[in-house]
Design a protein around this motif. Structure first.
Motif, short mmCIF file in Angstrom:
data_model
loop_
_atom_site.label_atom_id
_atom_site.label_comp_id
_atom_site.label_asym_id
_atom_site.label_seq_id
_atom_site.Cartn_x
_atom_site.Cartn_y
_atom_site.Cartn_z
N MET A 111 0.68 -1.15 -0.08
CA MET A 111 0.16 0.03 -0.01
C MET A 111 0.86 1.21 -0.14
O MET A 111 0.40 2.20 0.07
N ALA A 112 1.91 1.16 -0.42
CA ALA A 112 3.00 2.46 -0.16
C ALA A 112 2.61 3.37 -1.24
O ALA A 112 2.21 3.18 -2.22
N ASN A 113 2.87 4.59 -0.79
CA ASN A 113 2.39 5.66 -1.38
C ASN A 113 0.79 5.81 -1.98
O ASN A 113 0.84 6.33 -3.04
N GLN A 114 -0.01 5.21 -1.33
CA GLN A 114 -1.39 5.06 -1.69
C GLN A 114 -2.15 5.65 -0.57
O GLN A 114 -1.81 5.23 0.81
N VAL A 115 -3.39 6.50 -0.84
CA VAL A 115 -4.30 6.77 0.30
C VAL A 115 -5.51 5.84 -0.03
O VAL A 115 -6.08 5.83 -1.25
N GLU A 116 -5.98 5.11 1.00
CA GLU A 116 -7.12 4.48 0.90
C GLU A 116 -8.23 5.19 1.72
O GLU A 116 -7.99 5.91 2.73
N LEU A 117 -9.47 5.04 1.41
CA LEU A 117 -10.72 5.83 2.16
C LEU A 117 -11.29 5.11 3.01
O LEU A 117 -12.21 5.28 3.79
N ALA A 173 1.96 -3.16 11.22
CA ALA A 173 1.31 -4.60 10.70
C ALA A 173 1.78 -4.63 8.98
O ALA A 173 2.25 -3.84 8.37
N PHE A 174 2.08 -5.99 9.04
CA PHE A 174 2.72 -6.23 7.61
C PHE A 174 3.88 -5.62 7.17
O PHE A 174 3.90 -5.14 5.89
N GLU A 175 4.68 -5.62 8.13
CA GLU A 175 6.00 -5.11 7.79
C GLU A 175 6.04 -3.60 7.45
O GLU A 175 6.70 -3.07 6.84
N SER A 176 4.98 -2.97 7.75
CA SER A 176 4.92 -1.65 7.74
C SER A 176 4.09 -0.78 8.87
O SER A 176 3.73 -1.38 9.98
N ASN A 177 3.63 0.50 8.50
CA ASN A 177 3.28 1.49 9.85
C ASN A 177 1.99 2.18 8.97
O ASN A 177 2.32 2.85 7.97
N TYR A 178 0.87 2.02 9.52
CA TYR A 178 -0.48 2.48 8.93
C TYR A 178 -0.95 3.74 9.72
O TYR A 178 -0.92 3.53 11.10
N SER A 179 -1.24 4.90 9.20
CA SER A 179 -1.64 6.03 9.82
C SER A 179 -3.12 6.08 9.38
O SER A 179 -3.68 6.12 8.32
N ILE A 180 -4.35 5.84 10.34
CA ILE A 180 -5.65 5.94 10.22
C ILE A 180 -6.20 7.16 10.54
O ILE A 180 -6.42 7.25 11.84
N SER A 181 -6.57 8.12 9.83
CA SER A 181 -7.09 9.36 10.40
C SER A 181 -8.56 9.32 10.16
O SER A 181 -9.23 8.79 9.34
N ASP A 189 -0.09 4.43 4.25
CA ASP A 189 1.14 3.54 4.62
C ASP A 189 2.09 4.54 4.80
O ASP A 189 2.48 5.41 3.77
N VAL A 190 2.44 4.95 5.84
CA VAL A 190 3.48 6.05 6.42
C VAL A 190 4.89 5.48 6.83
O VAL A 190 5.69 6.34 7.21
N MET A 191 5.32 4.21 6.30
CA MET A 191 6.67 3.66 6.46
C MET A 191 7.56 4.48 5.45
O MET A 191 7.31 4.67 4.43
N PHE A 192 8.75 4.75 6.10
CA PHE A 192 9.72 5.46 5.24
C PHE A 192 10.21 4.74 4.09
O PHE A 192 10.41 3.54 4.24
N TYR A 193 10.61 5.53 3.13
CA TYR A 193 11.05 4.65 1.92
C TYR A 193 12.17 3.75 2.12
O TYR A 193 13.00 4.00 2.57
N GLY A 194 12.20 2.65 1.50
CA GLY A 194 13.27 1.60 1.32
C GLY A 194 13.53 0.72 2.62
O GLY A 194 14.48 0.33 3.32
N SER A 195 12.27 0.52 3.51
CA SER A 195 12.52 -0.10 4.87
C SER A 195 11.13 -0.84 4.98
O SER A 195 10.29 -0.77 4.40
N LYS A 196 11.40 -1.74 6.01
CA LYS A 196 10.19 -2.60 6.50
C LYS A 196 10.37 -2.82 7.97
O LYS A 196 11.36 -2.66 8.53
N ILE A 197 9.45 -2.94 8.59
CA ILE A 197 9.39 -3.33 10.29
C ILE A 197 9.77 -4.78 10.15
O ILE A 197 9.00 -5.73 9.49
#
Length: 153
Positions: A1-7, A77-85, A114-122
């Motif tokens: 979901m990188a660089n994508q905004v979901e509703l 979750a899923f090796e990334s970090n998500y911001s839900i506003s 998905d707010v994980m910084f580029y080129g990385s994963k949790i």
């Protein structure tokens, strides 16, 4: 979901919010107007557009939401970090069938990023342990989740 905004929640995120999960909830402080962040675990998504959160009804979170409903829920979750506003409201000042005085907060989702910084994963997700009676904790967690599910209207 990188660089994508979901509703709304994507299916894998919806699925993880069907059980207790470590998240942080950011609100706007009712006194200072600054950010306020709290770690919580009683979360449940009744559908892909809403998330319920249960907190002590005397919590600063409740006061903050009553003054300013803007919130951000953060989850790893899923090796990334998500911001839900979204926008929050108090769905119940005291949840029924729960031995604690818990407020039920309903968050209407505006966007999921998905707010994980580029080129990385949790590589390791946050983990926690209950520091009181494990049997009592499991019983209370079940009571809270069951009560949250009953508010799904």
């Amino acid at each position: 979901m990188a660089n994508q905004v979901e509703l709304q929640l994507i299916q894998p995120l919806f699925d993880i919010f069907q059980r207790e999960r470590f998240v942080t909830l950011s609100t706007v402080d009712y006194e200072s107007g600054g950010p306020n962040v709290n770690a919580i675990s009683w979360v449940f998504a009744p559908d892909k557009k809403r998330i319920y959160v249960a907190v002590d009804n005397r919590s600063r979170i409740v006061k903050n939401i009553l003054k300013n409903p803007s919130v951000v829920l953060n989850v790893t979750a899923f090796e990334s970090n998500y911001s839900i506003s979204g926008r929050a409201s108090i769905k119940a000042e005291k949840m029924e069938d729960v031995p604690l005085k818990l407020a039920l907060i309903e968050i209407f989702i505006n966007e999921v990023r998905d707010v994980m910084f580029y080129g990385s994963k949790i590589s390791v997700e946050p983990q926690y342990e209950k520091t009181y009676d494990v049997t009592a904790a499991e019983k209370l967690d079940k009571q809270v989740l069951d009560a949250m599910k009953r508010y799904n209207v």
